[in-house]
Scaffold this motif. Structure first.
Motif, PDB file in Angstrom:
ATOM      1  N   HIS A   1       1.022  -0.539  -0.280  1.00 46.19           N
ATOM      2  CA  HIS A   1      -0.045   0.102  -0.153  1.00 46.19           C
ATOM      3  C   HIS A   1       1.304   1.294  -0.325  1.00 46.19           C
ATOM      4  O   HIS A   1       2.766   1.006  -0.190  1.00 46.19           O
ATOM      5  N   SER A   2       0.601   2.896  -0.063  1.00 41.45           N
ATOM      6  CA  SER A   2       0.957   3.796  -0.102  1.00 41.45           C
ATOM      7  C   SER A   2       2.118   3.836   0.443  1.00 41.45           C
ATOM      8  O   SER A   2       3.146   4.558   1.357  1.00 41.45           O
ATOM      9  N   ASN A   3       1.813   3.364   2.175  1.00 40.55           N
ATOM     10  CA  ASN A   3       2.635   3.332   4.022  1.00 40.55           C
ATOM     11  C   ASN A   3       3.171   2.268   3.480  1.00 40.55           C
ATOM     12  O   ASN A   3       4.228   1.843   4.624  1.00 40.55           O
ATOM     13  N   THR A   4       3.544   1.526   2.213  1.00 44.06           N
ATOM     14  CA  THR A   4       4.207   0.483   2.720  1.00 44.06           C
ATOM     15  C   THR A   4       5.828   0.328   2.741  1.00 44.06           C
ATOM     16  O   THR A   4       6.617   1.711   2.023  1.00 44.06           O
ATOM     17  N   THR A   5       6.488   0.728   3.891  1.00 40.92           N
ATOM     18  CA  THR A   5       8.213   0.606   3.922  1.00 40.92           C
ATOM     19  C   THR A   5       9.236   0.019   3.099  1.00 40.92           C
ATOM     20  O   THR A   5       8.525  -1.218   2.431  1.00 40.92           O
ATOM     21  N   LEU A   6      10.323   0.049   3.013  1.00 36.52           N
ATOM     22  CA  LEU A   6      10.993  -0.881   2.501  1.00 36.52           C
ATOM     23  C   LEU A   6      11.486  -2.096   2.277  1.00 36.52           C
ATOM     24  O   LEU A   6      11.411  -2.706   1.474  1.00 36.52           O
ATOM     25  N   LYS A   7      11.722  -2.403   3.457  1.00 37.18           N
ATOM     26  CA  LYS A   7      11.992  -3.252   4.194  1.00 37.18           C
ATOM     27  C   LYS A   7      10.473  -4.544   4.352  1.00 37.18           C
ATOM     28  O   LYS A   7      10.546  -5.369   4.106  1.00 37.18           O
ATOM     29  N   GLU A   8       9.632  -4.044   3.820  1.00 35.80           N
ATOM     30  CA  GLU A   8       7.893  -4.441   3.949  1.00 35.80           C
ATOM     31  C   GLU A   8       7.681  -4.914   2.558  1.00 35.80           C
ATOM     32  O   GLU A   8       7.690  -5.643   2.361  1.00 35.80           O
ATOM     33  N   LEU A   9       8.253  -3.838   2.151  1.00 35.64           N
ATOM     34  CA  LEU A   9       7.778  -3.809   0.253  1.00 35.64           C
ATOM     35  C   LEU A   9       8.754  -5.199  -0.135  1.00 35.64           C
ATOM     36  O   LEU A   9       8.461  -6.398  -0.801  1.00 35.64           O
ATOM     37  N   MET A  10      10.490  -5.748   0.301  1.00 36.61           N
ATOM     38  CA  MET A  10      11.259  -6.593  -0.080  1.00 36.61           C
ATOM     39  C   MET A  10      10.166  -7.842   0.345  1.00 36.61           C
ATOM     40  O   MET A  10      10.296  -9.143   0.167  1.00 36.61           O
ATOM     41  N   GLU A  11       9.719  -8.051   1.315  1.00 39.33           N
ATOM     42  CA  GLU A  11       9.292  -9.081   2.159  1.00 39.33           C
ATOM     43  C   GLU A  11       7.620  -9.478   1.177  1.00 39.33           C
ATOM     44  O   GLU A  11       7.741 -10.816   1.026  1.00 39.33           O
ATOM     45  N   GLN A  12       7.692  -8.212   1.259  1.00 44.46           N
ATOM     46  CA  GLN A  12       5.860  -8.442   0.626  1.00 44.46           C
ATOM     47  C   GLN A  12       6.312  -8.982  -1.083  1.00 44.46           C
ATOM     48  O   GLN A  12       5.510  -9.612  -1.497  1.00 44.46           O
ATOM     49  N   TYR A  13       7.057  -8.307  -2.083  1.00 47.27           N
ATOM     50  CA  TYR A  13       7.858  -9.187  -3.083  1.00 47.27           C
ATOM     51  C   TYR A  13       8.163 -10.565  -3.020  1.00 47.27           C
ATOM     52  O   TYR A  13       7.416 -11.198  -3.951  1.00 47.27           O
ATOM     53  N   ASP A  14       9.032 -11.158  -1.874  1.00 46.92           N
ATOM     54  CA  ASP A  14       9.348 -12.358  -1.702  1.00 46.92           C
ATOM     55  C   ASP A  14       8.040 -12.893  -2.171  1.00 46.92           C
ATOM     56  O   ASP A  14       7.664 -14.192  -2.195  1.00 46.92           O
ATOM     57  N   ASN A  15       7.487 -13.155  -0.704  1.00 43.17           N
ATOM     58  CA  ASN A  15       5.552 -13.430  -0.818  1.00 43.17           C
ATOM     59  C   ASN A  15       4.741 -13.503  -2.088  1.00 43.17           C
ATOM     60  O   ASN A  15       4.738 -14.268  -2.380  1.00 43.17           O
ATOM     61  N   ALA A  16       4.674 -12.582  -2.901  1.00 40.94           N
ATOM     62  CA  ALA A  16       4.194 -12.406  -4.239  1.00 40.94           C
ATOM     63  C   ALA A  16       4.954 -13.615  -5.108  1.00 40.94           C
ATOM     64  O   ALA A  16       4.618 -13.762  -6.207  1.00 40.94           O
ATOM     65  N   LEU A  17       6.225 -13.098  -5.053  1.00 46.35           N
ATOM     66  CA  LEU A  17       6.884 -13.672  -5.800  1.00 46.35           C
ATOM     67  C   LEU A  17       6.909 -16.162  -5.421  1.00 46.35           C
ATOM     68  O   LEU A  17       6.821 -16.614  -6.755  1.00 46.35           O
ATOM     69  N   ARG A  18       6.628 -15.449  -4.524  1.00 44.23           N
ATOM     70  CA  ARG A  18       6.752 -17.597  -4.084  1.00 44.23           C
ATOM     71  C   ARG A  18       4.655 -17.937  -4.526  1.00 44.23           C
ATOM     72  O   ARG A  18       5.428 -19.673  -5.047  1.00 44.23           O
ATOM     73  N   LYS A  19       4.112 -16.913  -4.589  1.00 44.03           N
ATOM     74  CA  LYS A  19       2.653 -17.246  -4.242  1.00 44.03           C
ATOM     75  C   LYS A  19       2.467 -17.818  -6.479  1.00 44.03           C
ATOM     76  O   LYS A  19       1.947 -18.339  -6.759  1.00 44.03           O
ATOM     77  N   LYS A  20       3.394 -16.545  -6.790  1.00 41.77           N
ATOM     78  CA  LYS A  20       3.044 -16.206  -8.536  1.00 41.77           C
ATOM     79  C   LYS A  20       4.224 -18.297  -8.735  1.00 41.77           C
ATOM     80  O   LYS A  20       3.038 -18.707  -9.805  1.00 41.77           O
TER      81      LYS A  20
END
Length: 72
Positions: free
Chosen positions: A10-29
């Motif tokens: 979301h618009s308030n996502t930190t860089l650390k959270e972005l990297m963690e969520q990127y990893d989650n999204a990639l795993r899901k894909k």
């Protein structure tokens, strides 16, 4: 790109959270692709022609890609 991260950031996502969520999204894909590949190994769809290349294509690719190519 937006649809890849939909529901993960979301618009308030930190860089650390972005990297963690990127990893989650990639795993899901990857998981979805693995499930589609496993499903494709066990399912055959009806051919639209008598040609052997259709059989070869079905064996080489997933059902989703096979159906997509038929619609073009």
């Amino acid at each position: 790109m937006n649809s890849f991260f939909d529901g993960y950031i979301h618009s308030n996502t930190t860089l650390k959270e972005l990297m963690e969520q990127y990893d989650n999204a990639l795993r899901k894909k990857v998981q979805k692709e693995d499930e589609a590949n496993a499903h494709s190994l066990n399912v055959r769809i009806q051919k639209v022609s008598p040609y052997k290349f259709e059989d070869q294509f079905q064996q080489a690719d997933t059902i989703a890609k096979y159906k997509n190519s038929k619609n073009k």
